[in-house]
Design a protein around this motif. Sequence first.
Motif, PDB file in Angstrom:
ATOM      1  N   PRO A 262       9.963  94.249  78.223  1.00  0.00           N
ATOM      2  CA  PRO A 262      10.332  93.139  77.321  1.00  0.00           C
ATOM      3  C   PRO A 262       9.181  92.250  76.864  1.00  0.00           C
ATOM      4  O   PRO A 262       9.299  91.566  75.856  1.00  0.00           O
ATOM      5  N   ILE A 263       8.039  92.266  77.578  1.00  0.00           N
ATOM      6  CA  ILE A 263       6.893  91.458  77.126  1.00  0.00           C
ATOM      7  C   ILE A 263       5.849  92.306  76.392  1.00  0.00           C
ATOM      8  O   ILE A 263       4.762  91.831  76.083  1.00  0.00           O
ATOM      9  N   GLY A 264       6.170  93.566  76.110  1.00  0.00           N
ATOM     10  CA  GLY A 264       5.301  94.429  75.322  1.00  0.00           C
ATOM     11  C   GLY A 264       4.299  95.268  76.097  1.00  0.00           C
ATOM     12  O   GLY A 264       3.468  95.947  75.510  1.00  0.00           O
ATOM     13  N   LYS A 265       4.377  95.259  77.423  1.00  0.00           N
ATOM     14  CA  LYS A 265       3.462  96.055  78.248  1.00  0.00           C
ATOM     15  C   LYS A 265       3.972  97.493  78.347  1.00  0.00           C
ATOM     16  O   LYS A 265       5.150  97.723  78.628  1.00  0.00           O
ATOM     17  N   LYS A 266       3.075  98.475  78.116  1.00  0.00           N
ATOM     18  CA  LYS A 266       3.451  99.875  78.243  1.00  0.00           C
ATOM     19  C   LYS A 266       3.851 100.164  79.693  1.00  0.00           C
ATOM     20  O   LYS A 266       3.206  99.692  80.624  1.00  0.00           O
ATOM     21  N   VAL A 267       4.911 100.945  79.852  1.00  0.00           N
ATOM     22  CA  VAL A 267       5.368 101.382  81.170  1.00  0.00           C
ATOM     23  C   VAL A 267       5.332 102.907  81.186  1.00  0.00           C
ATOM     24  O   VAL A 267       5.187 103.535  80.130  1.00  0.00           O
ATOM     25  N   PRO A 268       5.448 103.526  82.356  1.00  0.00           N
ATOM     26  CA  PRO A 268       5.323 104.987  82.406  1.00  0.00           C
ATOM     27  C   PRO A 268       6.283 105.712  81.445  1.00  0.00           C
ATOM     28  O   PRO A 268       7.442 105.339  81.297  1.00  0.00           O
TER      29      PRO A 268
ATOM     30  N   THR B 261      18.101 110.368  82.729  1.00  0.00           N
ATOM     31  CA  THR B 261      17.416 109.128  83.070  1.00  0.00           C
ATOM     32  C   THR B 261      18.358 107.962  82.802  1.00  0.00           C
ATOM     33  O   THR B 261      19.366 108.121  82.103  1.00  0.00           O
ATOM     34  N   VAL B 262      18.029 106.814  83.355  1.00  0.00           N
ATOM     35  CA  VAL B 262      18.741 105.576  83.056  1.00  0.00           C
ATOM     36  C   VAL B 262      17.755 104.652  82.348  1.00  0.00           C
ATOM     37  O   VAL B 262      16.702 104.319  82.900  1.00  0.00           O
TER      38      VAL B 262
ATOM     39  N   LEU C 176      16.763 103.799  90.720  1.00  0.00           N
ATOM     40  CA  LEU C 176      16.823 105.268  90.674  1.00  0.00           C
ATOM     41  C   LEU C 176      15.484 105.842  90.228  1.00  0.00           C
ATOM     42  O   LEU C 176      14.727 105.199  89.514  1.00  0.00           O
ATOM     43  N   PRO C 177      15.193 107.087  90.625  1.00  0.00           N
ATOM     44  CA  PRO C 177      13.993 107.740  90.087  1.00  0.00           C
ATOM     45  C   PRO C 177      14.068 107.811  88.567  1.00  0.00           C
ATOM     46  O   PRO C 177      15.169 107.830  87.996  1.00  0.00           O
ATOM     47  N   ALA C 178      12.927 107.872  87.889  1.00  0.00           N
ATOM     48  CA  ALA C 178      12.909 107.899  86.424  1.00  0.00           C
ATOM     49  C   ALA C 178      13.627 109.128  85.873  1.00  0.00           C
ATOM     50  O   ALA C 178      14.283 109.064  84.841  1.00  0.00           O
ATOM     51  N   VAL C 179      13.517 110.266  86.560  1.00  0.00           N
ATOM     52  CA  VAL C 179      14.161 111.498  86.112  1.00  0.00           C
ATOM     53  C   VAL C 179      14.954 112.086  87.279  1.00  0.00           C
ATOM     54  O   VAL C 179      14.452 112.182  88.389  1.00  0.00           O
ATOM     55  N   VAL C 180      16.197 112.450  86.993  1.00  0.00           N
ATOM     56  CA  VAL C 180      17.101 113.006  87.988  1.00  0.00           C
ATOM     57  C   VAL C 180      17.723 114.270  87.404  1.00  0.00           C
ATOM     58  O   VAL C 180      18.064 114.305  86.219  1.00  0.00           O
ATOM     59  N   SER C 181      17.887 115.301  88.242  1.00  0.00           N
ATOM     60  CA  SER C 181      18.601 116.499  87.789  1.00  0.00           C
ATOM     61  C   SER C 181      20.059 116.159  87.625  1.00  0.00           C
ATOM     62  O   SER C 181      20.670 115.539  88.489  1.00  0.00           O
TER      63      SER C 181
END
Length: 125
Positions: free
Chosen positions: A59-65, A75-76, A116-121
């Motif tokens: 929300p403040i414009g910082k890149k995230v993974p 993903t969520v 939660l993990p970023a990616v889930v099966s």
Amino acid sequence: TMISLNLDLSVSNIGPTRKAVCFGKARYKTGGRFGPRVQRDHQLVVILQGSAVIDREDPIGKKVPTIKLQHGEMTVLEPGYTEHFRFDERHETIHTWLSFAPSALESGMASKLNALPAVVSASTR
């Protein structure tokens, strides 16, 4: 590892034309793009065919993974983040999604989703 979510969501209105919970299915041509868009809700995204790369800023414009999703993964996405989607360069991408307003969640559920993990099966059942 199996992750199970028990979401008790309300399907009530939160505005004149917006529901607290909605879902859909999207199809993108090979090499398609979508965004930027600011995510208003929590959103579960499941890749049914193809793949997706989601570049995000908080929300403040910082890149995230970056999130990289393949067929059968989910993903969520969190509210307030700006998202840029890039879809499979070799195949059409189809994904389904479930979007729910923060007000539709029970107390404490948002922090569980965000943990939660970023990616889930995703389950095939």
